[in-house]
Motif scaffolding. Structure first.
Motif, PDB file in Angstrom:
ATOM      1  N   SER A 159       4.259  -1.072  -2.529  1.00  0.00           N
ATOM      2  CA  SER A 159       3.155  -1.795  -2.228  1.00  0.00           C
ATOM      3  C   SER A 159       3.663  -3.139  -2.063  1.00  0.00           C
ATOM      4  CB  SER A 159       2.109  -2.051  -3.298  1.00  0.00           C
ATOM      5  OG  SER A 159       2.606  -2.347  -4.516  1.00  0.00           O
ATOM      6  N   ASN A 160       2.981  -4.076  -1.348  1.00  0.00           N
ATOM      7  CA  ASN A 160       3.518  -5.454  -1.169  1.00  0.00           C
ATOM      8  C   ASN A 160       3.721  -6.254  -2.526  1.00  0.00           C
ATOM      9  OD1 ASN A 160       3.465  -5.285   1.580  1.00  0.00           O
ATOM     10  ND2 ASN A 160       1.402  -5.941   1.713  1.00  0.00           N
ATOM     11  N   ALA A 161       2.900  -5.986  -3.497  1.00  0.00           N
ATOM     12  CA  ALA A 161       3.074  -6.459  -4.744  1.00  0.00           C
ATOM     13  C   ALA A 161       4.260  -6.354  -5.650  1.00  0.00           C
ATOM     14  CB  ALA A 161       1.846  -6.357  -5.716  1.00  0.00           C
ATOM     15  N   GLU A 162       4.712  -4.849  -5.317  1.00  0.00           N
ATOM     16  CA  GLU A 162       5.804  -4.361  -6.079  1.00  0.00           C
ATOM     17  C   GLU A 162       7.031  -4.695  -5.329  1.00  0.00           C
ATOM     18  OE1 GLU A 162       4.218   0.093  -7.408  1.00  0.00           O
ATOM     19  OE2 GLU A 162       5.010  -0.152  -5.323  1.00  0.00           O
ATOM     20  N   LEU A 163       7.219  -4.799  -4.122  1.00  0.00           N
ATOM     21  CA  LEU A 163       8.155  -5.444  -3.456  1.00  0.00           C
ATOM     22  C   LEU A 163       8.291  -7.032  -3.557  1.00  0.00           C
ATOM     23  CD1 LEU A 163       7.724  -3.810   0.233  1.00  0.00           C
ATOM     24  CD2 LEU A 163       9.439  -3.311  -1.449  1.00  0.00           C
ATOM     25  N   ALA A 164       7.007  -7.912  -3.847  1.00  0.00           N
ATOM     26  CA  ALA A 164       7.201  -9.139  -4.148  1.00  0.00           C
ATOM     27  C   ALA A 164       8.015  -9.534  -5.380  1.00  0.00           C
ATOM     28  CB  ALA A 164       5.708  -9.634  -4.091  1.00  0.00           C
ATOM     29  N   GLU A 165       7.496  -8.394  -6.343  1.00  0.00           N
ATOM     30  CA  GLU A 165       8.040  -8.641  -7.760  1.00  0.00           C
ATOM     31  C   GLU A 165       9.813  -8.474  -7.747  1.00  0.00           C
ATOM     32  OE1 GLU A 165       7.583  -6.719 -12.293  1.00  0.00           O
ATOM     33  OE2 GLU A 165       6.212  -6.084 -10.551  1.00  0.00           O
ATOM     34  N   LEU A 166      10.014  -7.314  -6.979  1.00  0.00           N
ATOM     35  CA  LEU A 166      11.172  -7.061  -6.879  1.00  0.00           C
ATOM     36  C   LEU A 166      12.230  -8.041  -6.059  1.00  0.00           C
ATOM     37  CD1 LEU A 166      11.361  -3.180  -5.718  1.00  0.00           C
ATOM     38  CD2 LEU A 166      11.866  -4.427  -8.274  1.00  0.00           C
ATOM     39  N   ALA A 167      11.379  -8.577  -5.147  1.00  0.00           N
ATOM     40  CA  ALA A 167      12.344  -9.788  -4.193  1.00  0.00           C
ATOM     41  C   ALA A 167      12.155 -10.921  -4.767  1.00  0.00           C
ATOM     42  CB  ALA A 167      11.707  -9.699  -2.909  1.00  0.00           C
ATOM     43  N   GLY A 168      11.369 -11.089  -5.824  1.00  0.00           N
ATOM     44  CA  GLY A 168      10.999 -12.599  -6.429  1.00  0.00           C
ATOM     45  C   GLY A 168      10.311 -13.436  -5.476  1.00  0.00           C
ATOM     46  N   THR A 169       9.469 -13.184  -4.658  1.00  0.00           N
ATOM     47  CA  THR A 169       8.659 -13.744  -3.721  1.00  0.00           C
ATOM     48  C   THR A 169       7.176 -13.525  -3.906  1.00  0.00           C
ATOM     49  OG1 THR A 169       8.463 -14.294  -1.468  1.00  0.00           O
ATOM     50  CG2 THR A 169       9.042 -12.306  -1.922  1.00  0.00           C
ATOM     51  N   THR A 170       6.224 -13.900  -2.874  1.00  0.00           N
ATOM     52  CA  THR A 170       4.883 -13.646  -2.920  1.00  0.00           C
ATOM     53  C   THR A 170       4.585 -12.466  -1.888  1.00  0.00           C
ATOM     54  OG1 THR A 170       4.572 -15.112  -1.100  1.00  0.00           O
ATOM     55  CG2 THR A 170       4.430 -16.251  -3.199  1.00  0.00           C
ATOM     56  N   ALA A 171       3.437 -11.876  -2.273  1.00  0.00           N
ATOM     57  CA  ALA A 171       2.791 -10.825  -1.614  1.00  0.00           C
ATOM     58  C   ALA A 171       2.722 -11.075  -0.057  1.00  0.00           C
ATOM     59  CB  ALA A 171       1.674 -10.260  -2.179  1.00  0.00           C
ATOM     60  N   ASP A 172       2.192 -12.265   0.178  1.00  0.00           N
ATOM     61  CA  ASP A 172       1.933 -12.878   1.688  1.00  0.00           C
ATOM     62  C   ASP A 172       3.386 -12.693   2.281  1.00  0.00           C
ATOM     63  OD1 ASP A 172      -0.737 -13.046   0.945  1.00  0.00           O
ATOM     64  OD2 ASP A 172      -0.509 -15.018   0.392  1.00  0.00           O
ATOM     65  N   LYS A 173       4.406 -13.198   1.739  1.00  0.00           N
ATOM     66  CA  LYS A 173       5.622 -13.481   2.340  1.00  0.00           C
ATOM     67  C   LYS A 173       6.264 -12.099   2.686  1.00  0.00           C
ATOM     68  CE  LYS A 173       7.006 -18.005   0.847  1.00  0.00           C
ATOM     69  NZ  LYS A 173       7.780 -18.806   0.107  1.00  0.00           N
ATOM     70  N   VAL A 174       5.894 -11.073   2.001  1.00  0.00           N
ATOM     71  CA  VAL A 174       6.332  -9.658   1.926  1.00  0.00           C
ATOM     72  C   VAL A 174       5.465  -8.919   3.218  1.00  0.00           C
ATOM     73  CG1 VAL A 174       6.394  -7.384   0.962  1.00  0.00           C
ATOM     74  CG2 VAL A 174       7.233  -9.251  -0.187  1.00  0.00           C
ATOM     75  N   ARG A 175       4.316  -9.258   3.069  1.00  0.00           N
ATOM     76  CA  ARG A 175       3.393  -8.819   4.216  1.00  0.00           C
ATOM     77  C   ARG A 175       4.071  -9.225   5.479  1.00  0.00           C
ATOM     78  NH1 ARG A 175      -0.929 -10.162   2.290  1.00  0.00           N
ATOM     79  NH2 ARG A 175      -1.252 -12.198   3.476  1.00  0.00           N
ATOM     80  N   ASP A 176       4.308 -10.395   5.549  1.00  0.00           N
ATOM     81  CA  ASP A 176       4.609 -11.232   6.888  1.00  0.00           C
ATOM     82  C   ASP A 176       5.835 -10.415   7.312  1.00  0.00           C
ATOM     83  OD1 ASP A 176       2.273 -12.732   7.067  1.00  0.00           O
ATOM     84  OD2 ASP A 176       3.526 -14.403   6.191  1.00  0.00           O
ATOM     85  N   MET A 177       6.914 -10.310   6.465  1.00  0.00           N
ATOM     86  CA  MET A 177       8.292  -9.662   6.789  1.00  0.00           C
ATOM     87  C   MET A 177       8.185  -8.255   6.964  1.00  0.00           C
ATOM     88  SD  MET A 177      11.250 -11.313   7.025  1.00  0.00           S
ATOM     89  CE  MET A 177      12.577 -10.328   7.660  1.00  0.00           C
ATOM     90  N   VAL A 178       7.185  -7.490   6.483  1.00  0.00           N
ATOM     91  CA  VAL A 178       6.992  -5.900   6.714  1.00  0.00           C
ATOM     92  C   VAL A 178       6.548  -6.029   8.368  1.00  0.00           C
ATOM     93  CG1 VAL A 178       5.550  -4.120   6.353  1.00  0.00           C
ATOM     94  CG2 VAL A 178       6.697  -5.163   4.380  1.00  0.00           C
ATOM     95  N   ALA A 179       5.707  -7.064   8.696  1.00  0.00           N
ATOM     96  CA  ALA A 179       5.169  -7.034  10.038  1.00  0.00           C
ATOM     97  C   ALA A 179       6.139  -7.200  11.021  1.00  0.00           C
ATOM     98  CB  ALA A 179       4.045  -7.909  10.356  1.00  0.00           C
ATOM     99  N   ARG A 180       7.169  -8.026  10.671  1.00  0.00           N
ATOM    100  CA  ARG A 180       8.090  -8.450  11.644  1.00  0.00           C
ATOM    101  C   ARG A 180       9.257  -7.204  11.597  1.00  0.00           C
ATOM    102  NH1 ARG A 180      10.158 -14.527  10.242  1.00  0.00           N
ATOM    103  NH2 ARG A 180      11.262 -14.081  12.453  1.00  0.00           N
ATOM    104  N   ILE A 181       9.336  -6.487  10.554  1.00  0.00           N
ATOM    105  CA  ILE A 181      10.315  -5.172  10.497  1.00  0.00           C
ATOM    106  C   ILE A 181       9.659  -4.234  11.080  1.00  0.00           C
ATOM    107  CG2 ILE A 181      11.607  -3.707   9.046  1.00  0.00           C
ATOM    108  CD1 ILE A 181      11.757  -5.869   6.908  1.00  0.00           C
ATOM    109  N   GLN A 182       8.571  -3.979  11.161  1.00  0.00           N
ATOM    110  CA  GLN A 182       7.945  -3.045  11.953  1.00  0.00           C
ATOM    111  C   GLN A 182       8.062  -3.053  13.533  1.00  0.00           C
ATOM    112  OE1 GLN A 182       3.770  -3.330  11.042  1.00  0.00           O
ATOM    113  NE2 GLN A 182       4.028  -2.415   8.942  1.00  0.00           N
ATOM    114  N   LEU A 183       8.706  -4.250  13.845  1.00  0.00           N
ATOM    115  CA  LEU A 183       8.945  -4.377  15.414  1.00  0.00           C
ATOM    116  C   LEU A 183      10.537  -4.200  15.729  1.00  0.00           C
ATOM    117  CD1 LEU A 183       6.541  -7.445  16.414  1.00  0.00           C
ATOM    118  CD2 LEU A 183       6.031  -4.616  16.691  1.00  0.00           C
TER     119      LEU A 183
END
Length: 484
Positions: A159-183
């Motif tokens: 989940s975005n929350a789990e990735l945010a905790e691993l990366a030391g960032t926020t869930a919103d930034k993870v969501r935005d980065m996931v959307a960019r990697i999807q392309l």
């Protein structure tokens, strides 16, 4: 009450496997590569072993030698038959069957670059794009965390929350980065659902503005799969041509865009033997590559004999004599066990070719019913011996490379007293019938059963056809039907 001691004699039977028989059992189960590794290890550890310089011209037992060879094999079989259940002892040495799929090894056709270059992985391909893009250091760190948590097929389970905790960032930034990697290429990776992946591919093609296409993917994939097209045409006010175009677009999308790059390296097998036809007869050629013929080192044998002749009562001399005696015995046992394995493999293959001759002439459809006991009786060996010699052994044929276990299959009863048909042959017939059917009017299980009854003369039920169809990963007729 008086207590006294009394001696009694009792007779009982126990399983006693000699070291030679133990080694022969272990060698029977080894695959070609495992056997080569075992022989190489023994050559390093046993000074009495050496590679025989001149290979014998014939490794196949001839008719004149068959009687003496069978007498040698009988020594193993008589002791083994005392207790057929060796699994308790041999469990640690048993080899699980490898993948039984057919594989063609064509290393000779590979270029030097194909042999030595590193295979591109999905994670490496995505990381390469990530570091080439215009991203900040924080975004690169977040993207590396996302890519590192992808499944081999490209799906994202965390989940975005789990990735945010691993990366030391926020869930919103993870969501935005996931959307960019999807392309990234391949478009549609790092998605959690099938719909999300297909929508990402639609967006990458610039078709996300089509509300009907987006709605079909988001809400009606199951309806399309089940063929409920009338309701879809009515809801979106589409004619047949329009719906056909939408379905063509959806079919062109990849449900698992990362699967082609995310899988592991293919597992190649080395056939233990090759069967080819010469005239009207089939010839069996055992594969001795990487498994050299062994012989006793004459120099070491003479040295050992001289030490025994000299005698000597010191502890060191006694240890040397015991060591030489043990290693010489082990070397003789290994050479004998390797020859026994080779003879057993050849005789087993010879029996399989006799029983399955039609397969080697016509292919998988010619497989006949065969069980381990049929081969065991044919070569006068125990069934457990046949089971072990056919485990993890492969044979190269004109129709591909198969594991020896493939040739053993159950029987499908025939009607009117005809010969029974092997289940593998029936499955091949079902595969060919489905491949040649009309896509607009696919064959039902009942229809396939009727065709098989007429063509092969077998009694097969609809549920049996359905079971074989499931094994072949063939969907039902309703799912195979093409509406356009």
């Amino acid at each position: 009450m008086s207590l006294f001691m009394q001696q009694q004699l009792k007779l009982h039977q126990t399983l006693k496997l000699t070291p030679q028989l133990q080694q022969a059992i272990r060698l029977l189960q080894l695959s070609h590569l495992e056997l080569a590794e075992k022989v190489s290890q023994e050559l390093e550890e046993n000074p009495f072993l050496e590679i025989r310089e001149q290979q014998p011209e014939e490794i196949v037992p001839q008719a004149d030698d068959r009687r003496s060879l069978e007498a040698d094999d009988g020594a193993y079989e008589q002791e083994a038959a005392k207790n057929a259940d060796w699994e308790e002892y041999i469990g640690d040495f048993s080899s699980a069957p490898k993948d039984t799929g057919r594989q063609e090894v064509q290393e000779e056709t590979l270029t030097l670059e194909q042999r030595l270059s590193e295979r591109t992985t999905l994670a490496g391909h995505l990381l390469w794009q990530l570091h080439l893009g215009s991203f900040t250091e924080e975004e690169i760190a977040t993207g590396e965390c996302i890519i590192g948590n992808l499944e081999p097929n490209g799906r994202l389970e965390a989940s975005n929350a789990e990735l945010a905790e691993l990366a030391g960032t926020t869930a919103d930034k993870v969501r935005d980065m996931v959307a960019r990697i999807q392309l990234f290429d391949p478009i549609g990776v790092a998605c959690r659902t099938l719909q999300e992946s297909l929508l990402a591919q639609v967006k990458g093609r610039g078709l996300d503005g089509d509300e009907v296409l987006v709605s079909l993917i988001s809400n009606h994939l199951e309806d399309l799969e089940n063929g409920q097209l009338k309701a879809i045409k009515k809801q979106f006010k589409l004619n047949d041509d329009d719906l056909r175009e939408y379905i063509a677009v959806i079919r062109s999308l990849d449900p698992l865009p990362g699967s082609d790059m995310g899988g592991g390296e293919p597992q190649y097998v080395t056939p233990d033997a090759t069967v080819f036809k010469v005239g009207d007869e089939f010839v069996i050629l055992l594969n001795d590559d990487n498994v050299p013929s062994l012989a006793i080192n004459d120099d070491m044998r003479e040295k050992c004999c001289s030490q025994e002749a000299e005698g000597g009562n010191s502890d060191e001399q006694a240890r040397d004599r015991a060591y030489c005696t043990e290693k010489l015995r082990d070397a003789k046992n290994l050479i004998s066990s390797l020859e026994y394995r080779k003879r057993t493999l050849y005789r087993t293959l010879e029996s399989i070719v006799r029983h399955q001759r039609e397969f080697f002439e016509k292919g998988p459809k010619g497989l006949k019913p065969l069980i381990l006991n049929d081969v065991a009786q044919d070569i006068n060996m125990h069934e457990s011996t046949v089971s072990r010699i056919t485990t993890s052994k492969y044979v190269a044929t004109a129709f591909g490379t198969f594991e020896l276990k493939y040739f053993f299959n159950s029987a499908v009863s025939a009607a009117n007293g005809a010969d029974a048909v092997g289940s593998e042959g029936v499955r091949e017939e079902i595969r060919e019938l489905v491949a040649g059917e009309d896509p607009q009017n696919p064959l039902s299980d009942e229809a396939i059963a009727a065709i098989l009854n007429e063509k092969l003369g077998i009694q097969i039920a609809r549920r049996t056809v359905a079971k074989y169809r499931t094994v072949l990963s063939i969907p039902s007729s309703s799912r195979r039907k093409k509406r356009f």
